[in-house]
Design a protein around this motif. Structure first.
Motif, PDB file in Angstrom:
ATOM      1  N   PHE A  99      57.876  29.374-110.723  1.00 27.23           N
ATOM      2  CA  PHE A  99      58.322  28.016-110.609  1.00 27.23           C
ATOM      3  C   PHE A  99      57.461  27.073-109.553  1.00 27.23           C
ATOM      4  CE2 PHE A  99      60.864  29.937-107.281  1.00 27.23           C
ATOM      5  CZ  PHE A  99      60.958  28.913-106.321  1.00 27.23           C
ATOM      6  N   MET A 100      56.200  27.789-109.236  1.00 29.23           N
ATOM      7  CA  MET A 100      55.334  27.078-108.413  1.00 29.23           C
ATOM      8  C   MET A 100      54.863  25.713-109.039  1.00 29.23           C
ATOM      9  SD  MET A 100      53.396  27.280-105.785  1.00 29.23           S
ATOM     10  CE  MET A 100      52.701  28.855-105.312  1.00 29.23           C
ATOM     11  N   ASP A 101      54.654  25.605-110.330  1.00 25.47           N
ATOM     12  CA  ASP A 101      54.341  24.239-110.919  1.00 25.47           C
ATOM     13  C   ASP A 101      55.468  23.129-110.657  1.00 25.47           C
ATOM     14  OD1 ASP A 101      51.782  25.144-111.768  1.00 25.47           O
ATOM     15  OD2 ASP A 101      52.479  25.620-113.773  1.00 25.47           O
ATOM     16  N   LYS A 102      56.642  23.692-110.809  1.00 25.64           N
ATOM     17  CA  LYS A 102      57.814  22.738-110.689  1.00 25.64           C
ATOM     18  C   LYS A 102      58.240  22.333-108.948  1.00 25.64           C
ATOM     19  CE  LYS A 102      60.867  24.411-114.408  1.00 25.64           C
ATOM     20  NZ  LYS A 102      62.072  25.071-114.761  1.00 25.64           N
ATOM     21  N   LEU A 103      57.600  23.406-108.235  1.00 25.43           N
ATOM     22  CA  LEU A 103      58.012  23.032-106.833  1.00 25.43           C
ATOM     23  C   LEU A 103      56.803  22.058-106.649  1.00 25.43           C
ATOM     24  CD1 LEU A 103      58.935  23.731-104.220  1.00 25.43           C
ATOM     25  CD2 LEU A 103      57.485  25.479-104.103  1.00 25.43           C
ATOM     26  N   ILE A 104      55.468  21.991-107.151  1.00 25.91           N
ATOM     27  CA  ILE A 104      54.393  21.133-106.909  1.00 25.91           C
ATOM     28  C   ILE A 104      54.744  19.712-107.572  1.00 25.91           C
ATOM     29  CG2 ILE A 104      52.024  20.634-107.268  1.00 25.91           C
ATOM     30  CD1 ILE A 104      51.510  23.541-107.102  1.00 25.91           C
ATOM     31  N   THR A 105      55.128  19.824-108.530  1.00 24.44           N
ATOM     32  CA  THR A 105      55.685  18.588-109.142  1.00 24.44           C
ATOM     33  C   THR A 105      56.890  17.839-108.312  1.00 24.44           C
ATOM     34  OG1 THR A 105      55.274  19.210-111.355  1.00 24.44           O
ATOM     35  CG2 THR A 105      56.816  17.432-111.454  1.00 24.44           C
ATOM     36  N   ALA A 106      57.857  18.398-107.792  1.00 25.09           N
ATOM     37  CA  ALA A 106      59.033  17.932-107.314  1.00 25.09           C
ATOM     38  C   ALA A 106      58.438  17.321-105.641  1.00 25.09           C
ATOM     39  CB  ALA A 106      59.941  18.958-106.776  1.00 25.09           C
ATOM     40  N   THR A 107      57.506  17.769-105.273  1.00 21.47           N
ATOM     41  CA  THR A 107      56.941  17.160-103.753  1.00 21.47           C
ATOM     42  C   THR A 107      55.714  15.981-104.239  1.00 21.47           C
ATOM     43  OG1 THR A 107      55.368  18.821-103.831  1.00 21.47           O
ATOM     44  CG2 THR A 107      57.316  19.030-102.714  1.00 21.47           C
ATOM     45  N   GLU A 108      55.349  15.538-105.590  1.00 16.57           N
ATOM     46  CA  GLU A 108      54.728  14.389-105.802  1.00 16.57           C
ATOM     47  C   GLU A 108      55.337  13.178-105.572  1.00 16.57           C
ATOM     48  OE1 GLU A 108      53.511  14.889-109.868  1.00 16.57           O
ATOM     49  OE2 GLU A 108      52.034  16.767-109.491  1.00 16.57           O
ATOM     50  N   PRO A 109      54.592  12.154-104.767  1.00 13.95           N
ATOM     51  CA  PRO A 109      55.097  10.938-104.371  1.00 13.95           C
ATOM     52  C   PRO A 109      55.389  10.140-105.736  1.00 13.95           C
ATOM     53  CG  PRO A 109      52.790  11.387-103.500  1.00 13.95           C
ATOM     54  CD  PRO A 109      53.047  12.518-104.462  1.00 13.95           C
ATOM     55  N   VAL A 110      56.426   9.522-105.596  1.00 18.74           N
ATOM     56  CA  VAL A 110      56.879   8.831-106.719  1.00 18.74           C
ATOM     57  C   VAL A 110      56.539   7.454-106.755  1.00 18.74           C
ATOM     58  CG1 VAL A 110      59.228   7.742-107.725  1.00 18.74           C
ATOM     59  CG2 VAL A 110      59.220   9.809-106.448  1.00 18.74           C
ATOM     60  N   GLU A 111      55.894   7.094-107.997  1.00 17.63           N
ATOM     61  CA  GLU A 111      55.177   5.793-108.258  1.00 17.63           C
ATOM     62  C   GLU A 111      56.196   4.610-108.414  1.00 17.63           C
ATOM     63  OE1 GLU A 111      51.809   5.333-108.011  1.00 17.63           O
ATOM     64  OE2 GLU A 111      51.607   7.248-107.349  1.00 17.63           O
ATOM     65  N   SER A 112      55.932   3.510-107.900  1.00 15.62           N
ATOM     66  CA  SER A 112      56.862   2.513-108.263  1.00 15.62           C
ATOM     67  C   SER A 112      56.521   1.996-109.480  1.00 15.62           C
ATOM     68  CB  SER A 112      56.954   1.585-106.917  1.00 15.62           C
ATOM     69  OG  SER A 112      55.501   1.142-106.833  1.00 15.62           O
ATOM     70  N   ASN A 113      57.759   1.180-110.081  1.00 15.73           N
ATOM     71  CA  ASN A 113      57.313   0.433-111.275  1.00 15.73           C
ATOM     72  C   ASN A 113      57.056  -0.973-110.709  1.00 15.73           C
ATOM     73  OD1 ASN A 113      58.104   2.399-112.937  1.00 15.73           O
ATOM     74  ND2 ASN A 113      60.317   2.024-112.774  1.00 15.73           N
ATOM     75  N   PHE A 114      56.021  -1.436-111.604  1.00 14.04           N
ATOM     76  CA  PHE A 114      55.384  -2.928-111.274  1.00 14.04           C
ATOM     77  C   PHE A 114      56.071  -3.819-112.079  1.00 14.04           C
ATOM     78  CE2 PHE A 114      52.214   0.094-109.685  1.00 14.04           C
ATOM     79  CZ  PHE A 114      52.308  -0.205-108.376  1.00 14.04           C
ATOM     80  N   SER A 115      56.371  -4.905-111.778  1.00 14.33           N
ATOM     81  CA  SER A 115      56.598  -6.065-112.712  1.00 14.33           C
ATOM     82  C   SER A 115      55.789  -7.034-113.103  1.00 14.33           C
ATOM     83  CB  SER A 115      58.090  -6.831-112.166  1.00 14.33           C
ATOM     84  OG  SER A 115      57.435  -7.626-111.140  1.00 14.33           O
ATOM     85  N   SER A 116      54.623  -7.049-112.504  1.00 16.88           N
ATOM     86  CA  SER A 116      53.566  -7.923-112.714  1.00 16.88           C
ATOM     87  C   SER A 116      52.132  -7.393-112.531  1.00 16.88           C
ATOM     88  CB  SER A 116      53.747  -9.453-112.247  1.00 16.88           C
ATOM     89  OG  SER A 116      53.615  -9.335-110.926  1.00 16.88           O
ATOM     90  N   ILE A 117      50.968  -7.814-112.697  1.00 12.82           N
ATOM     91  CA  ILE A 117      49.656  -7.375-112.160  1.00 12.82           C
ATOM     92  C   ILE A 117      49.511  -7.677-110.810  1.00 12.82           C
ATOM     93  CG2 ILE A 117      48.487  -9.655-112.928  1.00 12.82           C
ATOM     94  CD1 ILE A 117      47.096  -5.977-113.066  1.00 12.82           C
ATOM     95  N   ASP A 118      50.146  -8.712-110.234  1.00  9.94           N
ATOM     96  CA  ASP A 118      50.273  -9.289-109.025  1.00  9.94           C
ATOM     97  C   ASP A 118      50.839  -7.992-107.983  1.00  9.94           C
ATOM     98  OD1 ASP A 118      48.869 -11.672-109.456  1.00  9.94           O
ATOM     99  OD2 ASP A 118      50.874 -12.691-109.728  1.00  9.94           O
ATOM    100  N   ASP A 119      51.891  -7.570-108.610  1.00  8.33           N
ATOM    101  CA  ASP A 119      52.445  -6.411-107.833  1.00  8.33           C
ATOM    102  C   ASP A 119      51.376  -5.212-107.912  1.00  8.33           C
ATOM    103  OD1 ASP A 119      54.818  -8.111-107.767  1.00  8.33           O
ATOM    104  OD2 ASP A 119      55.925  -6.692-109.151  1.00  8.33           O
ATOM    105  N   VAL A 120      50.795  -4.991-108.592  1.00 11.76           N
ATOM    106  CA  VAL A 120      49.856  -3.977-108.720  1.00 11.76           C
ATOM    107  C   VAL A 120      48.731  -3.962-107.601  1.00 11.76           C
ATOM    108  CG1 VAL A 120      48.175  -2.720-110.265  1.00 11.76           C
ATOM    109  CG2 VAL A 120      50.218  -3.306-111.004  1.00 11.76           C
ATOM    110  N   LEU A 121      48.285  -5.503-107.701  1.00 11.72           N
ATOM    111  CA  LEU A 121      47.060  -5.651-106.980  1.00 11.72           C
ATOM    112  C   LEU A 121      47.547  -5.766-105.269  1.00 11.72           C
ATOM    113  CD1 LEU A 121      45.439  -8.505-109.046  1.00 11.72           C
ATOM    114  CD2 LEU A 121      44.598  -6.207-108.673  1.00 11.72           C
TER     115      LEU A 121
END
Length: 100
Positions: free
Chosen positions: A65-87
């Motif tokens: 389960f090494m792959d699952k462990l690595i995936t579980a510790t990856e930073p969570v990306e936030s959802n953007f509502s506009s291009i301004d949020d991304v920038l």
């Protein structure tokens, strides 16, 4: 934020790993030999939840389960509502950790 304590998390992870070991029909001795973790360290882990990170990762690799462990510790990306949020996010990306 989680309501589980560190101690309970350790015990629960140790129990989950024990269940994985038993599900693969491995004895403690067999898992210790295959993983390179000492039998005494494995026993202590299963009983008390205490183990070094290096030994934990060896067990994770051996139990598959090494792959699952690595995936579980990856930073969570936030959802953007506009291009301004991304920038705005790119401008505020930290270059290093904060001093405490």
């Amino acid at each position: 934020m989680s309501l589980i304590t560190q101690r309970r998390a350790q015990k629960r992870i140790a129990q989950n790993m024990r269940d994985l070991r038993l599900g693969r029909e491995l004895t403690q001795k067999g898992l210790a030999e295959r993983s390179g973790v000492s039998l005494s360290s494995l026993r202590k882990f299963e009983q008390k939840g205490s183990i070094s990170l290096e030994s934990f990762l060896k067990l994770a690799l051996t139990l598959g389960f090494m792959d699952k462990l690595i995936t579980a510790t990856e930073p969570v990306e936030s959802n953007f509502s506009s291009i301004d949020d991304v920038l705005a996010k790119d401008d505020k990306k930290p270059k290093r950790g904060k001093h405490e």
